[in-house]
Design an enzyme around this catalytic site. Structure first.
Site, short mmCIF file in Angstrom:
data_model
loop_
_atom_site.label_atom_id
_atom_site.label_comp_id
_atom_site.label_asym_id
_atom_site.label_seq_id
_atom_site.Cartn_x
_atom_site.Cartn_y
_atom_site.Cartn_z
N TYR B 156 0.85 -1.21 0.00
CA TYR B 156 0.00 0.00 0.00
C TYR B 156 0.88 1.26 0.00
CZ TYR B 156 -3.35 3.48 1.73
OH TYR B 156 -4.12 4.61 1.89
N ILE B 189 -7.68 8.56 9.17
CA ILE B 189 -8.98 9.18 8.90
C ILE B 189 -10.08 8.19 9.28
CG2 ILE B 189 -10.45 10.25 7.16
CD1 ILE B 189 -7.80 11.77 7.76
#
Lengths: 76, 248
Positions: B156, B189
């Protein structure tokens, strides 16, 4: 005047008589990558199409552009 | 928000991965600032209600960023309908963790195709539409992980570091055509992407945030909206963190 020749001449800012079927991308200073993208925009506007990336890469000469445009049913 | 309510009046925007989280919050905020927003997702029909709620002419365009032909079709649709594009938010992305020994080739390819190649493909067509309109703004959603790394996120992180690399080069390449390209690097987030974390991991993660809370999708959307607007008219090639002082 031939429509394609007119468009190429306008995009490369060259007189139409300099535009031959054999004229190749990157063979003259006027036809560099920046001019190439200007040419793409002109072609898309003139023929109402959106060229595929492979075709933008494949537009190596005026003759080749003519061949590619025929794929889009754009009479060049 | 310091932006005037009409700051993006007349602008056409496309937000990829706009079904939820950061993408959805961004689509809403761009519309609030006056833009006509195209929301993108993969599943046909999934965004109709959202578009109706957002209003201001918001419309859905369905394509999978991993499918080059579909991406092209999406941009052709926008070109046909609106004749231009001013703002592109490359938000579509997937997050899958795997320690390096367990990262399959399939996982690597899935992540790169979506997070990196998808950004490049959309930038490719987006830049072409923007150049016709005399310029525009591309905002890529990168990640804190792409700058600073994290355990279990080599794949990622590589994809997001790639997004940052693409941002820097695109900014240089497209500047002459008045297209600005920037990236945002969100920290933790509070979206679906972290909702699945085990409680202990989640707790540890929150403890590493200076401001003591996870960011919201709106926190990120504000930054994206700023970068998309003329308020950031001379800003290009930047990677801006939005992480509340995260250190991991």
């Amino acid at each position: 005047m031939d429509k394609l020749v007119e468009i190429v001449a306008k995009s490369l800012m060259l007189p139409a008589e300099k535009i031959t079927e054999e004229l190749k991308y990157n063979s003259i200073p006027e036809w560099d990558s920046v001019a190439h993208m200007a040419l793409v925009t002109e072609l898309e506007d003139a023929y109402g199409i959106m060229l595929e990336t492979d075709d933008i890469v494949g537009m190596s000469s005026v003759a080749k552009i003519r061949e590619i445009l025929s794929k889009y049913d754009a009479a060049a | 928000m310091m932006l005037r309510p009409d700051a993006l009046e007349g602008r056409i925007a496309l937000v990829t991965g706009a079904g939820r989280g950061i993408g959805l919050a961004t689509a809403k905020m761009l519309a609030e600032a006056g833009a006509t927003v195209w929301l993108n997702a993969r599943t046909v029909g999934s965004l109709e209600q959202t578009c109706a709620e957002i209003g201001n002419g918001a419309r859905a365009v369905y394509f999978d960023v991993t499918d080059p032909a579909a991406v092209r079709e999406g941009f052709v649709t926008i070109q046909k309908e609106c004749k231009k594009l001013d703002i592109l938010v490359n938000n579509a992305g997937i997050l899958r963790d795997a320690v390096i020994e367990m990262a399959s080739v399939e996982l690597m390819d899935d992540i790169w195709r979506t997070n990196l190649r998808g950004v490049l493909l959309c930038a490719q067509y987006g830049a072409r539409l923007m150049a016709r309109a005399g310029g525009g703004s591309i905002v890529n959603v990168a990640s804190y992980i792409g700058r600073f790394g994290n355990t279990g996120q080599a794949v990622y992180g590589a994809s997001k570091a790639g997004v940052i690399g693409a941002t820097l080069s695109l900014a240089k390449e497209l500047a002459a055509r008045q297209i600005r390209v920037n990236a945002v690097a969100p920290g933790v987030i509070d979206t679906d992407m972290i909702a699945d974390l085990p409680a202990d991991k989640r707790e540890k993660l929150l403890g590493s945030i200076g401001m003591g809370r996870p960011g919201t999708a709106e926190d990120v959307a504000k930054l994206i909206t700023f970068l998309a607007s003329d308020m950031a008219g001379y800003v290009t090639g930047q990677v801006v963190g939005v992480d509340g002082g995260l250190v991991i």
